[in-house]
Design a protein around this motif. Structure first.
Motif, short mmCIF file in Angstrom:
data_model
loop_
_atom_site.label_atom_id
_atom_site.label_comp_id
_atom_site.label_asym_id
_atom_site.label_seq_id
_atom_site.Cartn_x
_atom_site.Cartn_y
_atom_site.Cartn_z
N CYS A 115 1.36 -1.24 0.04
CA CYS A 115 0.03 0.34 -0.38
C CYS A 115 0.72 1.23 -0.05
O CYS A 115 1.78 1.66 1.29
N THR A 116 0.82 2.04 -0.81
CA THR A 116 1.60 3.02 -1.09
C THR A 116 0.95 4.52 -0.87
O THR A 116 1.78 5.71 0.38
N THR A 117 -0.30 4.31 0.27
CA THR A 117 -0.79 5.26 1.33
C THR A 117 0.02 5.54 2.98
O THR A 117 0.77 5.90 3.51
N CYS A 118 0.01 3.82 2.85
CA CYS A 118 0.44 3.74 4.48
C CYS A 118 1.45 2.61 4.78
O CYS A 118 1.93 2.44 5.99
N GLU A 119 2.28 2.74 3.89
CA GLU A 119 3.45 0.97 3.47
C GLU A 119 3.41 0.09 4.36
O GLU A 119 4.42 -0.25 4.35
N HIS A 163 -8.22 -0.45 4.14
CA HIS A 163 -8.27 -0.25 4.97
C HIS A 163 -8.36 1.85 4.82
O HIS A 163 -8.71 2.63 4.95
N CYS A 164 -7.67 1.81 3.49
CA CYS A 164 -6.63 3.53 3.39
C CYS A 164 -7.87 3.06 2.12
O CYS A 164 -7.65 5.04 1.52
N SER A 165 -8.23 3.33 1.04
CA SER A 165 -9.24 3.47 0.44
C SER A 165 -10.75 3.89 0.65
O SER A 165 -11.27 4.47 0.22
#
Length: 139
Positions: free
Chosen positions: A97-101, A135-137
Motif C-alpha cells: 500500500c503506497t498510502t500506509c506503507e 483500509h486506506c481506500s
C-alpha cells in the motif's frame, strides 16, 4: 497463541525455542502485514536489534518466514504456510500500500509456474502489486 503452541511450531522446524524466538514468532503470527526488522524493534522495544535480526535469519533459513522486497528499501518478513518451501516455491503475490506503507501477503493469488531456459536457476522471485489497501481506500 499459547507458548506451548509457539514452542511446538519452532521445534517442528528444528529451531531451538528461545525466549526471543518465541516473542518474534508471536509478533509475526499476530500481524496482518509483513514486518520489517525496524517494525519488530519498535514492538519489542527492549530487544536487541542484532538478536532480532539473527532470529529472522534463522526463521528464513528454516522456511518459517519468507522475505519480501517491496521497493521501500526495507526487507519485510512474513510467516510461511505450513508446507512452504520458500527457497524453491514462489507461490503467491504481495501487495504494498503506497498510502500506509504496509505490505500484505496475497495467499489467494497463486503465481504460475515459470519455465526458465536451460541452465537458468531462479534464486529469488517477487511479484508486488502496488496501490491502496482496503483500509486506506475507505478513508
Amino acid at each position: 497463541m499459547e507458548i506451548q503452541n509457539l514452542t511446538q511450531r519452532l521445534t517442528e522446524r528444528k529451531i531451538n525455542p528461545t525466549a526471543m524466538r518465541i516473542l518474534v514468532l508471536d509478533q509475526l503470527l499476530h500481524s496482518d502485514v509483513a514486518m520489517s526488522l525496524m517494525d519488530l524493534e519498535i514492538v519489542l522495544d527492549s530487544a536487541d536489534r542484532v538478536t532480532i535480526y539473527r532470529t529472522l535469519k534463522k526463521f528464513e533459513e528454516k522456511n518459517l518466514v519468507h522475505t519480501i522486497e517491496d521497493g521501500t528499501g526495507s526487507i519485510k518478513y512474513a510467516i510461511c504456510e505450513s508446507n512452504c518451501q520458500c527457497t524453491t516455491d514462489f507461490t503467491h503475490a504481495h501487495f504494498h500500500c503506497t498510502t500506509c506503507e504496509q505490505t500484505f501477503c496475497l495467499r489467494n493469488i497463486h503465481l504460475p509456474e515459470i519455465k526458465l531456459p536451460k541452465n537458468f536457476q531462479a534464486e529469488q522471485s517477487s511479484f508486488i502489486l502496488k496501490g491502496t489497501c482496503d483500509h486506506c481506500s475507505v478513508k
